[in-house]
Design an enzyme around this catalytic site. Structure first.
Site, PDB file in Angstrom:
ATOM      1  N   ARG A  37      24.569 -31.303 -10.488  1.00 51.63           N
ATOM      2  CA  ARG A  37      23.766 -32.495 -10.808  1.00 51.63           C
ATOM      3  C   ARG A  37      24.526 -33.786 -10.462  1.00 51.63           C
ATOM      4  O   ARG A  37      23.928 -34.776 -10.052  1.00 51.63           O
ATOM      5  CB  ARG A  37      23.409 -32.500 -12.293  1.00 51.63           C
ATOM      6  CG  ARG A  37      22.274 -31.558 -12.626  1.00 51.63           C
ATOM      7  CD  ARG A  37      21.965 -31.586 -14.097  1.00 51.63           C
ATOM      8  NE  ARG A  37      20.733 -30.867 -14.379  1.00 51.63           N
ATOM      9  CZ  ARG A  37      20.287 -30.610 -15.590  1.00 51.63           C
ATOM     10  NH1 ARG A  37      20.964 -31.022 -16.647  1.00 51.63           N
ATOM     11  NH2 ARG A  37      19.148 -29.968 -15.761  1.00 51.63           N
ATOM     12  N   LYS A 199      12.161 -16.422 -21.851  1.00 47.23           N
ATOM     13  CA  LYS A 199      11.013 -17.035 -22.536  1.00 47.23           C
ATOM     14  C   LYS A 199       9.769 -17.157 -21.661  1.00 47.23           C
ATOM     15  O   LYS A 199       9.664 -18.043 -20.817  1.00 47.23           O
ATOM     16  CB  LYS A 199      11.412 -18.418 -23.051  1.00 47.23           C
ATOM     17  CG  LYS A 199      12.324 -18.357 -24.249  1.00 47.23           C
ATOM     18  CD  LYS A 199      12.515 -19.743 -24.829  1.00 47.23           C
ATOM     19  CE  LYS A 199      13.778 -19.798 -25.654  1.00 47.23           C
ATOM     20  NZ  LYS A 199      14.498 -21.056 -25.520  1.00 47.23           N
ATOM     21  N   GLY A 352      18.783 -23.293 -14.850  1.00 49.70           N
ATOM     22  CA  GLY A 352      20.241 -23.320 -14.975  1.00 49.70           C
ATOM     23  C   GLY A 352      20.853 -21.932 -14.879  1.00 49.70           C
ATOM     24  O   GLY A 352      21.846 -21.722 -14.175  1.00 49.70           O
ATOM     25  N   GLY A 376      13.646 -27.214 -17.688  1.00 44.01           N
ATOM     26  CA  GLY A 376      12.327 -27.475 -18.276  1.00 44.01           C
ATOM     27  C   GLY A 376      11.473 -28.378 -17.410  1.00 44.01           C
ATOM     28  O   GLY A 376      10.270 -28.142 -17.235  1.00 44.01           O
TER      29      GLY A 376
END
Ligand code: ADP
Ligand code: 3PG
Ligand code: MG
Length: 394
Positions: A37, A199, A352, A376
């Site tokens: 990043r 998830k 990530g 996200g």
């Protein structure tokens, strides 16, 4: 939306730019782990300094509840100084106030200053109008280069931006939007999606949008067990998302023909067990699936590696890859992604942990068309959700 190059060079000369970056990277004992990043912010910083524009960098780090040195951005200033050509990046212990004003005054006309973690002020996440005003007061131009935080309606991503006449997207933000919009709206065919991780909840929105467009969807990782359960297979104690079983049922009914699920697994009674058992189809009671098996790896890899055109999007590791014994699936998928890229496909990776998996496989960023900086945010963008940090630039 306007980007850096849409503004005339002379508009930058002698000005001050507030640049929202996402330097939310892992730092342990002052040492930075993956700095992707940080590196992705370099083109924007260099572009501005070359035009004699002072650069004020603002970011959050982690989710601190109070000021704590563990969450200080100071190590990032050191790292940036190392990788920016011939430039010392200054650091200030605050995000607002007189100290910051003085630092900016003393900054050379092509200097770079990094502010302390914005989340040391609770006002940041509250999108507090006074805090936004103070942040905006330092600069003439607002730039958002933090795609990965653009789903947050915070002072630095939203409130402060509203106060500028000139607000632009940086180079990293532009690249993210271009690639992800292509995936979302008009992916080159054949379009293959690889989904893993844990998830399902976080991925449903993106899947809703992408499933109708995809030609093939390969599902591995813990996410696969909810699908296998829905098909009536035994999954033992593997992770299951009960709340989304119904959604999975419906997706299988509608798109079952294009969805490929694991046909074999590496299972174990617990993640610490280093001698896993291989099993086909049904998983015995008391066992958890922690990686896809060799047949699944072969099927998935053939699907990916044979591609000479089209698009592949991968989000979510194929197993508990942090443990070496359960990393085979993820490593092989990463290598097949690289092969698809070298053979001519456009490949995108998001998440990530997926990036960690790619690194573990020894696949470099240059062997992927685009590695998204977002977690996200990438999924929310693909889901078509409104992103406050992007909306305000329009
Ligand atoms: P990303 O960060 O790339 O979006 P996720 O956060 O969704 O990915 O999921 C990553 C996590 O999923 C990793 O910690 C990995 O160990 C875990 N995982 C993947 N497959 C399994 C599995 N079968 N059982 C348990 N954990 C798994
Ligand atoms: C991320 O790591 O996904 C971004 O930096 C956003 O962080 P947050 O989820 O703490 O807002
Ligand atoms: Mg993750």
């Amino acid at each position: 939306m306007r980007f850096l190059q849409d503004l005339d060079d002379k508009e930058y000369e002698g000005k001050i730019a507030l640049v929202r970056v996402d330097f939310n990277v892992s730092i342990r004992n002052g040492h930075i782990g993956e700095d992707y990043r940080i590196r992705m912010s370099l083109p924007t910083i260099e572009y501005l300094t070359k035009r004699n524009c002072k650069v004020i960098l603002a970011s959050h780090l982690g989710r601190p509840i109070a000021h704590h040195t563990k969450y200080s951005l100071k190590p990032v200033a050191h790292r940036l100084s190392e990788i920016l050509s011939k430039r010392q990046v200054r650091f200030v212990n605050n995000s607002i106030g007189v100290e910051v004003e003085n630092e900016i005054k003393n900054l050379p006309c092509d200097g770079v200053l990094l502010l302390e973690n914005l989340r040391f002020y609770k006002e940041e996440e509250l999108n507090d109008p006074e805090f936004s005003k103070k942040l905006a007061s330092f600069a003439d131009i607002y730039i958002n280069d933090a795609f990965s935080t653009s789903h947050r309606k915070h002072s630095s991503t939203y409130g402060a931006a509203t106060l500028f006449d000139i607000k632009l997207g940086g180079f990293n933000l532009k690249k993210e939007i271009e690639y992800l919009t292509m995936i979302k709206e008009n992916p080159m065919r054949p379009f293959t999606i690889v989904i893993g991780g844990v998830k399902i909840k976080d991925k449903i929105g993106a899947l809703e949008n992408l499933l109708p467009k995809a030609d093939k969807v390969l599902i591995g990782g813990a996410a696969a067990y909810t699908f296998l359960k829905s098909k009536g297979l035994k999954i033992g104690n593997s992770i299951i998302d009960h709340d989304h079983l119904k959604w999975v049922d419906q997706s299988l009914k509608k798109y079952g023909e294009k969805i490929l699920l694991p046909s074999d697994h590496l299972v174990s009674s617990n993640p610490e067990n280093t001698t896993p058992i291989y099993c086909m189809e049904n998983i015995p009671d008391g066992m958890c699936g922690f990686d896809i098996g060799v047949n699944t790896i072969r099927t998935f890899s053939t699907q990916l590696g044979s591609k000479t055109k089209g698009t592949v999007f991968w989000n979510g590791p194929m197993g508990l890859f942090e443990k070496d014994v359960f990393s085979n699936g993820t490593i092989n998928i990463a290598k097949s992604m690289a092969l698809a890229y070298w053979r001519g496909s456009t490949t995108l990776i998001g998440g990530g942990d997926t990036m960690e998996g790619m690194k573990k496989a020894g696949v470099s960023e240059n062997e992927v068309s685009h590695v998204s900086t977002g977690g996200g945010a990438t999924l929310r963008y693909l889901a078509g959700d409104k992103m406050p940090g992007l909306f305000i630039l329009n």
